[in-house]
Design a protein around this motif. Structure first.
Motif, PDB file in Angstrom:
ATOM      1  N   GLY A 180       0.834  -1.219   0.046  1.00  0.00           N
ATOM      2  CA  GLY A 180      -0.041   0.070  -0.088  1.00  0.00           C
ATOM      3  C   GLY A 180       0.665   1.395  -0.010  1.00  0.00           C
ATOM      4  N   THR A 181       2.127   1.204  -0.007  1.00  0.00           N
ATOM      5  CA  THR A 181       2.917   2.360   0.087  1.00  0.00           C
ATOM      6  C   THR A 181       2.783   3.162  -1.274  1.00  0.00           C
ATOM      7  N   ILE A 182       2.747   4.297  -1.332  1.00  0.00           N
ATOM      8  CA  ILE A 182       2.636   4.900  -2.638  1.00  0.00           C
ATOM      9  C   ILE A 182       3.908   6.044  -2.811  1.00  0.00           C
ATOM     10  N   THR A 183       4.421   5.894  -3.788  1.00  0.00           N
ATOM     11  CA  THR A 183       5.894   6.264  -4.458  1.00  0.00           C
ATOM     12  C   THR A 183       5.534   7.276  -5.602  1.00  0.00           C
ATOM     13  N   PRO A 184       5.583   8.629  -5.308  1.00  0.00           N
ATOM     14  CA  PRO A 184       5.278   9.384  -6.493  1.00  0.00           C
ATOM     15  C   PRO A 184       6.640   9.616  -7.259  1.00  0.00           C
ATOM     16  N   CYS A 185       6.777   9.577  -8.632  1.00  0.00           N
ATOM     17  CA  CYS A 185       7.829   9.633  -9.563  1.00  0.00           C
ATOM     18  C   CYS A 185       7.511  10.766 -10.249  1.00  0.00           C
ATOM     19  N   LEU A 186       8.440  11.908  -9.945  1.00  0.00           N
ATOM     20  CA  LEU A 186       8.427  13.192 -10.458  1.00  0.00           C
ATOM     21  C   LEU A 186       9.699  13.764 -11.158  1.00  0.00           C
ATOM     22  N   ASP A 187       9.599  14.607 -11.962  1.00  0.00           N
ATOM     23  CA  ASP A 187      10.516  15.475 -12.367  1.00  0.00           C
ATOM     24  C   ASP A 187      10.251  17.073 -11.953  1.00  0.00           C
ATOM     25  N   ASP A 188      10.993  17.295 -10.578  1.00  0.00           N
ATOM     26  CA  ASP A 188      10.721  18.417 -10.140  1.00  0.00           C
ATOM     27  C   ASP A 188      11.467  19.546 -10.400  1.00  0.00           C
ATOM     28  N   ARG A 189      12.078  19.603 -11.549  1.00  0.00           N
ATOM     29  CA  ARG A 189      13.331  20.657 -11.859  1.00  0.00           C
ATOM     30  C   ARG A 189      12.476  22.081 -12.105  1.00  0.00           C
ATOM     31  N   LEU A 190      11.280  21.925 -12.614  1.00  0.00           N
ATOM     32  CA  LEU A 190      10.379  23.362 -12.789  1.00  0.00           C
ATOM     33  C   LEU A 190      10.121  23.674 -11.305  1.00  0.00           C
ATOM     34  N   ALA A 191       9.672  22.977 -10.576  1.00  0.00           N
ATOM     35  CA  ALA A 191       9.260  23.577  -9.307  1.00  0.00           C
ATOM     36  C   ALA A 191      10.292  23.981  -8.570  1.00  0.00           C
ATOM     37  N   ARG A 192      11.592  23.711  -8.716  1.00  0.00           N
ATOM     38  CA  ARG A 192      12.834  24.033  -7.967  1.00  0.00           C
ATOM     39  C   ARG A 192      13.348  25.246  -8.466  1.00  0.00           C
ATOM     40  N   LEU A 193      12.929  25.685  -9.503  1.00  0.00           N
ATOM     41  CA  LEU A 193      13.592  27.078 -10.144  1.00  0.00           C
ATOM     42  C   LEU A 193      13.050  28.220  -9.140  1.00  0.00           C
ATOM     43  N   PRO A 194      13.954  29.148  -9.048  1.00  0.00           N
ATOM     44  CA  PRO A 194      13.685  30.503  -8.667  1.00  0.00           C
ATOM     45  C   PRO A 194      12.506  31.210  -9.027  1.00  0.00           C
ATOM     46  N   ARG A 195      11.761  31.812  -8.480  1.00  0.00           N
ATOM     47  CA  ARG A 195      10.412  32.442  -9.155  1.00  0.00           C
ATOM     48  C   ARG A 195      10.700  33.389 -10.036  1.00  0.00           C
ATOM     49  N   ALA A 196      11.880  34.190  -9.815  1.00  0.00           N
ATOM     50  CA  ALA A 196      12.404  35.303 -10.625  1.00  0.00           C
ATOM     51  C   ALA A 196      12.717  34.865 -11.860  1.00  0.00           C
ATOM     52  N   SER A 197      13.293  33.328 -12.296  1.00  0.00           N
ATOM     53  CA  SER A 197      13.619  33.226 -13.230  1.00  0.00           C
ATOM     54  C   SER A 197      12.417  32.795 -14.381  1.00  0.00           C
TER      55      SER A 197
END
Length: 262
Positions: free
Chosen positions: A133-150
């Motif tokens: 029952g363990t849920i593992t999210p597989c994500l590409d989080d590069r966009l989320a980690r970018l500074p908002r200014a960029s």
């Protein structure tokens, strides 16, 4: 095997820019899913004569065919070949070097009696459930980690972070981006179900904070793929005026959910 696929446009008056497919080979020994989220360009030139739905249909169709017919070809290689095939279809008529040439995020999964393979490129999501029952999210989080200014303007995004080292990557016209995808392979026995979601559906977690990824997966299993999309739409309507959660985002986005359980 239980499979569900729901894909709805954010605006019924506009074409859905998402693509989704599930392939179950006649051998009965496995299957594939393909989910693409076409990137809506800002107003202005894109260098291309074709629409985003044209692009996602071409790329998604190529990916479905290649991942099913070539089971021994790794998913990243299948994505690279599909990008090349799609680019060749309009290279003579369009400027594929334009930063806003049609493009999409991608989630691919392929399962056999022995393994489950996956690939994620950009901000769609794949959730895997283990037998306990363990849920593992597989994500590409590069966009989320970018500074908002960029990400402040379209010009900054195009010049410095879109398909750039240190930024984020999408499937457009350059097949080499396939090597940038998040990929993995697990024993089939370690996965009993999976769900793929475009960011119009991941709003349930990422914008409206209705729960974590495990809660989201449980919601899909109990209420179905359509239930998740319906709940997101209700949350969007409730926040359309105050925009406490939506902020500057569009009120409704194309939303796709694919669920597979064996």
């Amino acid at each position: 095997m239980r499979t569900e696929l729901v894909s709805e446009p954010g605006d019924p008056a506009r074409p859905n820019e998402d693509f989704a497919s599930v392939g179950l080979p006649a051998s009965g020994q496995g299957g594939v899913l393909v989910v693409l989220d076409g990137v809506t360009p800002p107003r202005g030139e894109t260098g291309c004569l074709h629409s985003v739905p044209w692009f996602t249909a071409r790329l998604g169709g190529a990916l479905t065919e290649l991942t099913v017919s070539l089971p021994d070809v790794p998913l990243a290689e299948a994505l690279s070949r599909a990008i090349t095939r799609t680019a060749d279809a309009h290279a003579q008529t369009c400027d594929l070097s334009h930063p806003r040439t049609p493009q999409a995020t991608a989630v691919l999964a392929r399962w056999s009696p022995e393994t489950v393979e996956y690939l994620i490129l950009s901000d769609s999501a794949l959730l895997l459930e283990s037998p306990d029952g363990t849920i593992t999210p597989c994500l590409d989080d590069r966009l989320a980690r970018l500074p908002r200014a960029s990400l402040a303007t379209d010009a900054l995004i195009d010049a410095h972070v879109r398909n750039k080292e240190g930024g984020f990557f999408t499937a457009a016209a350059d097949p080499s981006v396939a090597a940038r995808a998040v990929t993995g392979v697990l024993p089939r026995g370690e996965v009993r179900a999976l769900a793929a979601l475009t960011d119009g559906a991941t709003r349930w977690v990422e914008k409206f904070r209705e729960g974590d990824w495990g809660d989201c997966f449980t919601f899909v299993r109990k209420e179905g793929a359509q239930g998740l999309v319906d709940r997101v739409r209700a949350l969007e309507r409730a926040d359309a005026e105050e925009r406490t959660y939506l902020g500057r985002s569009k009120t409704h986005d194309d939303a796709t959910v694919v669920y597979v359980e064996w």
